[in-house]
Write an enzyme that holds these catalytic residues in place. Structure first.
Site, PDB file in Angstrom:
ATOM      1  N   SER A 256      42.757 -42.757 -13.643  1.00  0.00           N
ATOM      2  CA  SER A 256      41.225 -42.278 -13.908  1.00  0.00           C
ATOM      3  C   SER A 256      41.442 -40.974 -14.921  1.00  0.00           C
ATOM      4  O   SER A 256      42.476 -40.630 -15.114  1.00  0.00           O
ATOM      5  CB  SER A 256      40.939 -41.698 -12.552  1.00  0.00           C
ATOM      6  OG  SER A 256      39.830 -40.535 -12.646  1.00  0.00           O
TER       7      SER A 256
ATOM      8  N   TYR B  60      42.827 -36.180  -5.737  1.00  0.00           N
ATOM      9  CA  TYR B  60      42.593 -37.403  -6.376  1.00  0.00           C
ATOM     10  C   TYR B  60      43.373 -37.358  -7.714  1.00  0.00           C
ATOM     11  O   TYR B  60      43.986 -38.355  -7.888  1.00  0.00           O
ATOM     12  CB  TYR B  60      41.178 -37.696  -6.632  1.00  0.00           C
ATOM     13  CG  TYR B  60      40.939 -38.902  -7.176  1.00  0.00           C
ATOM     14  CD1 TYR B  60      40.815 -40.268  -6.790  1.00  0.00           C
ATOM     15  CD2 TYR B  60      40.028 -38.731  -8.718  1.00  0.00           C
ATOM     16  CE1 TYR B  60      40.764 -41.113  -7.600  1.00  0.00           C
ATOM     17  CE2 TYR B  60      39.860 -40.075  -9.175  1.00  0.00           C
ATOM     18  CZ  TYR B  60      40.150 -41.242  -8.813  1.00  0.00           C
ATOM     19  OH  TYR B  60      39.783 -42.376  -9.430  1.00  0.00           O
TER      20      TYR B  60
HETATM   21  N1  NAP Z   1      34.265 -45.995  -9.553  1.00  0.00           N
HETATM   22  C1  NAP Z   1      34.723 -45.003 -10.349  1.00  0.00           C
HETATM   23  O1  NAP Z   1      34.022 -44.186 -10.921  1.00  0.00           O
HETATM   24  C2  NAP Z   1      36.110 -44.888 -10.833  1.00  0.00           C
HETATM   25  C3  NAP Z   1      36.464 -44.146 -11.866  1.00  0.00           C
HETATM   26  C4  NAP Z   1      37.785 -43.940 -12.296  1.00  0.00           C
HETATM   27  C5  NAP Z   1      38.857 -44.590 -11.664  1.00  0.00           C
HETATM   28  N2  NAP Z   1      38.619 -45.527 -10.523  1.00  0.00           N
HETATM   29  C6  NAP Z   1      39.689 -46.320  -9.923  1.00  0.00           C
HETATM   30  O2  NAP Z   1      39.380 -47.464  -9.763  1.00  0.00           O
HETATM   31  C7  NAP Z   1      39.746 -48.167  -8.639  1.00  0.00           C
HETATM   32  C8  NAP Z   1      38.679 -48.847  -7.794  1.00  0.00           C
HETATM   33  O3  NAP Z   1      37.489 -48.105  -7.676  1.00  0.00           O
HETATM   34  P1  NAP Z   1      36.303 -48.627  -7.063  1.00  0.00           P
HETATM   35  O4  NAP Z   1      34.997 -47.281  -7.305  1.00  0.00           O
HETATM   36  O5  NAP Z   1      36.003 -49.942  -7.474  1.00  0.00           O
HETATM   37  O6  NAP Z   1      36.533 -48.328  -5.274  1.00  0.00           O
HETATM   38  P2  NAP Z   1      35.718 -49.124  -4.205  1.00  0.00           P
HETATM   39  O7  NAP Z   1      34.289 -49.492  -4.638  1.00  0.00           O
HETATM   40  O8  NAP Z   1      35.661 -48.101  -3.253  1.00  0.00           O
HETATM   41  O9  NAP Z   1      36.484 -50.314  -3.822  1.00  0.00           O
HETATM   42  C9  NAP Z   1      37.901 -50.296  -3.272  1.00  0.00           C
HETATM   43  C10 NAP Z   1      38.627 -51.591  -2.904  1.00  0.00           C
HETATM   44  O10 NAP Z   1      39.597 -51.234  -2.376  1.00  0.00           O
HETATM   45  C11 NAP Z   1      39.624 -51.984  -1.068  1.00  0.00           C
HETATM   46  N3  NAP Z   1      40.514 -50.993  -0.143  1.00  0.00           N
HETATM   47  C12 NAP Z   1      40.652 -49.584   0.005  1.00  0.00           C
HETATM   48  N4  NAP Z   1      41.525 -49.062   0.367  1.00  0.00           N
HETATM   49  C13 NAP Z   1      42.450 -50.238   0.701  1.00  0.00           C
HETATM   50  C14 NAP Z   1      43.652 -50.300   1.426  1.00  0.00           C
HETATM   51  N5  NAP Z   1      44.280 -49.277   1.793  1.00  0.00           N
HETATM   52  N6  NAP Z   1      44.073 -51.657   1.360  1.00  0.00           N
HETATM   53  C15 NAP Z   1      43.723 -52.544   1.107  1.00  0.00           C
HETATM   54  N7  NAP Z   1      42.391 -52.625   0.199  1.00  0.00           N
HETATM   55  C16 NAP Z   1      41.886 -51.352   0.298  1.00  0.00           C
HETATM   56  C17 NAP Z   1      38.258 -51.897  -0.642  1.00  0.00           C
HETATM   57  O11 NAP Z   1      37.727 -52.677   0.609  1.00  0.00           O
HETATM   58  P3  NAP Z   1      38.043 -52.313   2.019  1.00  0.00           P
HETATM   59  O12 NAP Z   1      37.172 -50.917   2.148  1.00  0.00           O
HETATM   60  O13 NAP Z   1      37.123 -53.418   2.527  1.00  0.00           O
HETATM   61  O14 NAP Z   1      39.342 -52.279   2.450  1.00  0.00           O
HETATM   62  C18 NAP Z   1      37.511 -52.455  -1.793  1.00  0.00           C
HETATM   63  O15 NAP Z   1      37.657 -53.534  -2.121  1.00  0.00           O
HETATM   64  C19 NAP Z   1      40.422 -47.003  -7.827  1.00  0.00           C
HETATM   65  O16 NAP Z   1      41.609 -46.760  -7.947  1.00  0.00           O
HETATM   66  C20 NAP Z   1      39.743 -45.790  -8.488  1.00  0.00           C
HETATM   67  O17 NAP Z   1      40.342 -44.526  -8.248  1.00  0.00           O
HETATM   68  C21 NAP Z   1      37.164 -45.464 -10.079  1.00  0.00           C
END
Ligand code: NAP
Length: 271
Positions: free
Chosen positions: A142, A155
Site C-alpha cells: 500500500s 498497517y
Molecule cells: N482497498 C484499498 O483501498 C487498499 C489500498 C491499498 C492496499 N490494499 C491492500 O490490498 C489487499 C486487498 O485489500 P481489499 O481492500 O481487497 O481487502 P478486503 O476487501 O477486506 O478483502 C480481503 C480478502 O481477504 C480474505 N481474507 C482476509 N483475511 C484472511 C485470512 N487471514 N486468510 C484468508 N483469507 C483472508 C477476505 O475474505 P474472508 O474475510 O471471507 O476471509 C477477502 O476475500 C490488502 O493487502 C490491502 O492491504 C487495499
C-alpha cells in the site's frame, strides 16, 4: 516463466472478494488455473462461480493464512489439484484505525498476523514449487508502506515489513530466477462491507468508497498482471502514488509538512 499466462497455476490469497477477487478474475480471463482462498465458504462459492464463466480450472481453499497450517494447506491443495505453482499473489491484508496513543496493543498483533504472517505462511511452502517453474511471488502492499501515515501505524508498519521480505527473497532466489513483485496500491474503491480493525480491537465496517479520487479494483488487478508479465520488482500505482514515492525518497521532510497541513483529510479518511 514466460509472459504467457494461459495454463499457469496461480494462488491468490484473500480472493473471495475485493482486490484479490479482481486479480483472480483477471488471471482467469487470461487462461490461468486459479486457486482461490478466503475464510468464508459462501463467498468462495460465489467467486468460484464467477471464475467458471471463464473456465473450470479453479479450486477454492477455505483456510486462514495467518496461521502456518493455513498457508501449508493452501499450497498442498494447489499442488494436489494442478501439480505445479507458477504465481503466488499475497493479497490478504487488513487495515486499522486510530493513533498509536489510543490503539490497544493487540491491534498490532492482529494486523501483523494477517499482513505479515499471512504472507510468509503461504510463501515459505510455495517457494520450492516457484523455483521449478521460475514463477512469481507478488506482495500486495500500500502507499502506507512507503512512509508512515497518521492513524495507520500498524498497517503501514506491516506493509513496510513486506518490502524487507520481498528484497530478501529477490536476492536469495535470484539464482532460481524467481520473480518478486511488490505493488504499492493507492486508495481503492470499496464495493462491499470491507472491515478494518478499530482502535479498541473490534472490527469496524468501512463506508463504501467509489469516487473519481480512488482507483478502481479492476485497474489494480490489471496493474498486478502487468507486474507479473513484465517481471517488474516495484509497481507504484497512480500518479499521486508515484509522486509520493519520489518525494519521500528525495524530500521526506517536505512530505511530512504536506501531511501535517492535510492532517484533517487523514483524520476524515480514518473514520
Ligand atoms: N482497498 C484499498 O483501498 C487498499 C489500498 C491499498 C492496499 N490494499 C491492500 O490490498 C489487499 C486487498 O485489500 P481489499 O481492500 O481487497 O481487502 P478486503 O476487501 O477486506 O478483502 C480481503 C480478502 O481477504 C480474505 N481474507 C482476509 N483475511 C484472511 C485470512 N487471514 N486468510 C484468508 N483469507 C483472508 C477476505 O475474505 P474472508 O474475510 O471471507 O476471509 C477477502 O476475500 C490488502 O493487502 C490491502 O492491504 C487495499
Amino acid at each position: 516463466m514466460s509472459r504467457e499466462l494461459n495454463g499457469k497455476v496461480a494462488i491468490i490469497t484473500g480472493s473471495s472478494r475485493g482486490i484479490g477477487q479482481a486479480i483472480a478474475l483477471e488471471l482467469a480471463s487470461k487462461g490461468a488455473c486459479i486457486v482461490l482462498n478466503g475464510r468464508d465458504e459462501k463467498r468462495l462459492e460465489e467467486t468460484e462461480a464467477l471464475i467458471r464463466q471463464h473456465h473450470d480450472r479453479v479450486i477454492s481453499v477455505c483456510c486462514d493464512v495467518s496461521v502456518k497450517e493455513g498457508g501449508l494447506m493452501l499450497v498442498e491443495r494447489a499442488i494436489e489439484a494442478f501439480h505445479q505453482i507458477d504465481i503466488l499473489v499475497n493479497n490478504v491484508g487488513v487495515s486499522m484505525r486510530g493513533t498509536v496513543a489510543e490503539v490497544h496493543p493487540d491491534v498490532f498483533k492482529t494486523v501483523f498476523e494477517s499482513n505479515v504472517l499471512g504472507t510468509v505462511n503461504p510463501t515459505i511452502p510455495a517457494l520450492p514449487y516457484l523455483r521449478k517453474t521460475k514463477g512469481s511471488v507478488v506482495f500486495i502492499s500500500s502507499l502506507a508502506g512507503i512512509r508512515g501515515l497518521p492513524f495507520l501505524s500498524a498497517y503501514g508498519a506491516s506493509k513496510m515489513a513486506l518490502r524487507g521480505i520481498a528484497e530478501s527473497i529477490r536476492i536469495e532466489e535470484a539464482k532460481h530466477d524467481v520473480h518478486v513483485g511488490l505493488i504499492y496500491v493507492a486508495m481503492t474503491e470499496i464495493v462491499h462491507n470491507k472491515e478494518a480493525i478499530g482502535a479498541d480491537g473490534s472490527m469496524v465496517i468501512l463506508d463504501s468508497r467509489k469516487s473519481r479520487n480512488v482507483q478502481s479494483i479492476d485497474s489494480v488487478a490489471k496493474a498486478v498482471l502487468r507486474n507479473i508479465q513484465r517481471r517488474k520488482f516495484i509497481s507504484t500505482l497512480t500518479r499521486l502514488g508515484k509522486l509520493n514515492a519520489f518525494l519521500q525518497s528525495r524530500f521526506p521532510s517536505l512530505v511530512e509538512r504536506i501531511i501535517l497541513m492535510n492532517i484533517h483529510k487523514f483524520e476524515e479518511g480514518s473514520k
